[in-house]
Design an enzyme around this catalytic site. Structure first.
Site, PDB file in Angstrom:
ATOM      1  N   HIS A 226      66.229 -29.859  14.836  1.00  0.00           N
ATOM      2  CA  HIS A 226      67.177 -30.668  14.944  1.00  0.00           C
ATOM      3  C   HIS A 226      68.143 -30.596  14.750  1.00  0.00           C
ATOM      4  CE1 HIS A 226      66.538 -34.752  10.972  1.00  0.00           C
ATOM      5  NE2 HIS A 226      68.138 -34.155  11.229  1.00  0.00           N
ATOM      6  N   GLU A 227      69.285 -30.010  14.131  1.00  0.00           N
ATOM      7  CA  GLU A 227      70.943 -29.711  14.249  1.00  0.00           C
ATOM      8  C   GLU A 227      70.967 -29.433  15.699  1.00  0.00           C
ATOM      9  OE1 GLU A 227      72.684 -31.490  11.718  1.00  0.00           O
ATOM     10  OE2 GLU A 227      70.458 -30.403  10.465  1.00  0.00           O
TER      11      GLU A 227
ATOM     12  N   HIS B 201      71.447 -33.108  17.083  1.00  0.00           N
ATOM     13  CA  HIS B 201      72.523 -34.114  16.231  1.00  0.00           C
ATOM     14  C   HIS B 201      73.483 -33.311  17.731  1.00  0.00           C
ATOM     15  CE1 HIS B 201      71.337 -36.226  13.237  1.00  0.00           C
ATOM     16  NE2 HIS B 201      70.915 -35.064  12.439  1.00  0.00           N
TER      17      HIS B 201
ATOM     18  N   GLU C 292      70.470 -39.798  14.580  1.00  0.00           N
ATOM     19  CA  GLU C 292      69.146 -39.276  13.835  1.00  0.00           C
ATOM     20  C   GLU C 292      68.001 -39.604  15.126  1.00  0.00           C
ATOM     21  OE1 GLU C 292      69.747 -37.841  11.267  1.00  0.00           O
ATOM     22  OE2 GLU C 292      67.105 -37.638  10.885  1.00  0.00           O
TER      23      GLU C 292
END
Lengths: 506, 506
Positions: free
Chosen positions: B267-268, B271, B297
């Protein structure tokens, strides 16, 4: 004086802002040295320069000067050691210095220093003095111009020395160094005439994690507070302060040599004990840091040398160290180990020098700085002059410039002048303060033998650390010892210690 | 236009200064979350507030506004996607927003938020909603006042939503969410009616170092550049950018559950891939970051869900993972593992929710925010309303407020309004962008099966990442997909994936 209190609060708010910008810059520097990925370097340089510039602009704003002017009479009405009075006087001193140097000049110098440092990091391993020569010539020119913003000096190095060791001048330092050298050289010669101690027990394989753990145990015993600090690994060890509650140290571990990482750890812990010991009431003001380069260094050298190179220290810690590295040290007697960590031998690298020869390295640099600033030594002739000075003072000369005049970062990342004297002033002061501590704590070595450093730490905190920069170095030395800088205790300390190690005649 | 170029350089210099202050603030925040000793907390809060205040003062200085005004016609004369034109327009947009909010108000809000956050960190574990109630009431009051600096809105939440998702309004989001919910609820119900997948293979003991190493290998394969970033451990995972060359992520490892650390890592990394992919020419300007909360997101969810919760991804990586944790996974078939990481089950915690139910968590929060801001829900009644909404939407309700309305930091450390919609907008956009990528890269899933993510990464970089904030979210979505926000691709993605997992009827 109600109006004064409002102005004082306003001044403190302005200084706190400057402090916060400088502290942020310190965090960015620490991160750069510890964890920053290589891709971050370019922007990081720009970001640190921006913070430094804004801090300088905020500090030198004319209304800060007016606040200080308005408050000076009030400071005079307060007791001489009141926090507020000391703060106003220190702000005045720093402000008057800061406004003399134009922001544009600082920016040019700062940019030049960054470039010079960058080139040095490549030129030193390549032993390429010619590559740094034009940059170093410009550094000398800028250093002279920097000094010239402070006219009226006796020696052109005076203003530069004053930046790091307030109240000191080239003439004073030269005199002290001359006296010290006169005493030191026979000691070094006498030690050199004996067989050097066997330090093979320090070499071999000392695994990193165990070295780090042992070092942390030791400095924790000194009183270094890990809830208000931490230790990380960097290429060059340093200490840095973000606030009274966050004072960090770094080290570099050499798995092939126990001494390097251990003594750099106790050295940096001495700087950090000083900064952690500052009165929290001073946090956020410009008084919340050590008072001069020499006094700061006196504390790193106290904990590195007077404590952790002493016999009582190792009487306590050596059995523990043997348990950490049994394969290396189990069969090595304490006496052998103690002699090894105090081996005297003329060498080429300042940071690895023993206590006796260390100051000669410093004096060589100090004298060369002065000669370059005076114009009696051209930068292009520095390598030759360096080598000659080493031969004369230490009896050996480097085979290249990498381990010669390019070995230290100072001239290549900052200004020429004022960079080195603090190291030897610190050595002198460490013994002077320690002798004073012994008067109050006659059992200090017995305490060390029992692994108890609370007495010494408490004495230093009470007499030195808590004051931060409330007092200038000369004021502090006078307060603590009742006299000025004095090489006597240092010479007595060296004679006693090395006399025992190398026998009569020292 | 020579005069314009001088003004443009001046504007860039001013914006770079603001950027550097904000980047320094980000370093201080990162350090606080990773390595700062507890003693550093107090001063660190003050230092970050100082940097934020000075950045705000520098950005809202009247001469910055005059530069922008002077440059706007010039921006109009440039091609619509020129870096300089986009920069001037973005600066204008941000400046006009920033100057509406008085610095004093911001300072009060910021101080209140810090206090509220501090109290929340203690009150949540103690399940003590009454303790945060007065603080949350003040947060609501301040949030309303913040919105009121932007009069002329349709809904009081509009200005707050606009901060994070430019161009979005409460009404638009409500409509989109309503349509999405209509499609989602039958899917969730259908899945819930089947037996939940067995996820016991994700539980057990997964040693931290091996989890970290595997995660790093995966995101390195995605294209995350460790020479321009790094991963550290923090209590809450996050991504942060100090420059285009230094984009870091953090994670938290749960040794008892493989899924937590792994999916927070991917997830990170999404970003971070976005921020690392910004054109270096934009570095130091306010365009060098992702364009909106929703678009940002969309990228974290692309790499977390569309990629690393997909079957082709695990066809490549699962045999490798089995080798890393043989004792846990050697005998677990791929199909079982794939079903485990996509287990659907109504639950109480947003950050641990599966893809299907996740958006219901977001919608509940978004609607409660609107009702509090509208005044139709009093803060004291929030726990009851929260529990009722969970029961209605997910069929379960929390037993306490710690896992109920106090579970997310957003309302307790910032403002109420605009905090949550970006998560679901991101889910919608992730599928919309991915569908567009598939048109150019029909072999995208075969590539994944071969562990090749260069095509997808390249497409995203070319179409989204490199632009940074040059385009607003609505402009970017239009550029990339030829239309506005569209839930169609997301619904089709979910139907296809979960239809296969849970059988016909989904």
């Amino acid at each position: 004086m109600a109006g004064m209190e409002i102005k004082l609060e306003e001044l403190k708010a302005r200084l706190r802002e400057v402090n916060d910008l400088n502290s942020a810059g310190a965090v960015l520097y620490w991160d750069q040295a510890t964890y920053m990925p290589p891709g971050g370097a370019e922007a990081r340089g720009r970001q640190m320069a921006t913070l430094a510039r804004i801090a300088q602009e905020k500090f030198t704003a004319p209304d800060v000067g007016r606040l200080i002017d308005d408050l000076l009479p009030y400071a005079g009405s307060l007791p001489p050691d009141s926090d507020d009075g000391c703060l106003i006087r220190a702000a005045d001193r720093e402000y008057r210095k800061a406004v003399r140097v134009p922001a544009d000049f600082l920016a040019v110098f700062s940019e030049h220093s960054a470039l010079s440092y960058q080139v040095w990091t490549e030129a030193r391993p390549a032993d390429d003095f010619r590559r740094v020569l034009p940059l170093l010539e410009k550094t000398l020119d800028l250093s002279r111009r920097l000094a010239d913003f402070f006219p009226g000096y006796d020696h052109i190095a005076d203003p530069l020395i004053d930046f790091s060791d307030y109240g000191m001048k080239a003439g004073t330092v030269r005199k002290v160094f001359g006296e010290l050298k006169e005493q030191l050289v026979p000691l070094v010669r006498a030690a050199a005439s004996r067989e050097a101690a066997d330090d093979s027990c320090l070499k071999g394989h000392f695994p990193k994690e165990r070295q780090l753990a042992f070092g942390k145990t030791v400095i924790g015993t000194f009183g270094y507070d890990f809830a208000r600090g931490r230790q990380d690994l960097t290429h060059h060890p340093f200490e840095t302060r973000f606030s009274v509650g966050d004072v960090r140290i770094t080290t570099r571990i050499d798995e092939g040599n126990f001494a390097y990482g251990f003594f750099s750890t106790t050295h940096e812990s001495g700087h950090a004990l000083y900064e952690q010991g500052v009165d929290p009431a001073l946090e956020g003001t410009l008084l919340a840091e050590g008072t001069s380069s020499g006094v700061h260094e006196s504390q790193s050298r106290t904990w590195e040398n007077l404590v952790s190179r002493s016999l009582p220290f190792w009487e306590h810690f050596y059995p523990k160290l043997q348990k950490v590295f049994p394969d290396r040290l189990e069969t090595v007697p304490l006496e052998t180990f103690y002699r090894a960590v105090n081996r005297v031998e003329p060498s080429l690298i300042r940071t690895e020098a023993d206590e006796l020869t260390y100051n000669l390295h410093v004096m060589i640099r100090f004298e060369l700085e002065l000669r370059m600033l005076e114009g009696s030594l051209e930068v292009k002739d520095l390598p030759e002059a360096w080598n000659a000075a080493y031969l004369e003072n230490l009896g050996i000369a480097p085979e290249d410039d990498a381990d010669g005049c390019m070995q230290d970062v100072h001239w290549f990342g900052g200004h020429i002048g004022g960079a080195f004297q603090g190291y030897t002033l610190g050595n002198i002061l460490s013994a002077q303060f320690f002798a004073e501590a012994r008067k109050s704590l006659p059992e200090i070595h017995d305490d060390m033998r029992r692994g108890n450093f609370a007495g010494l730490h408490g004495w230093l905190r009470e007499n030195i650390y808590r004051h931060g920069s409330k007092f200038t170095a000369p004021e502090l030395i006078e307060r603590v010892t009742g006299r000025g800088l004095d090489i006597g205790p240092y010479i007595r300390y060296l004679r006693e210690k090395y006399g025992k190690l190398y026998g009569p005649g020292i």
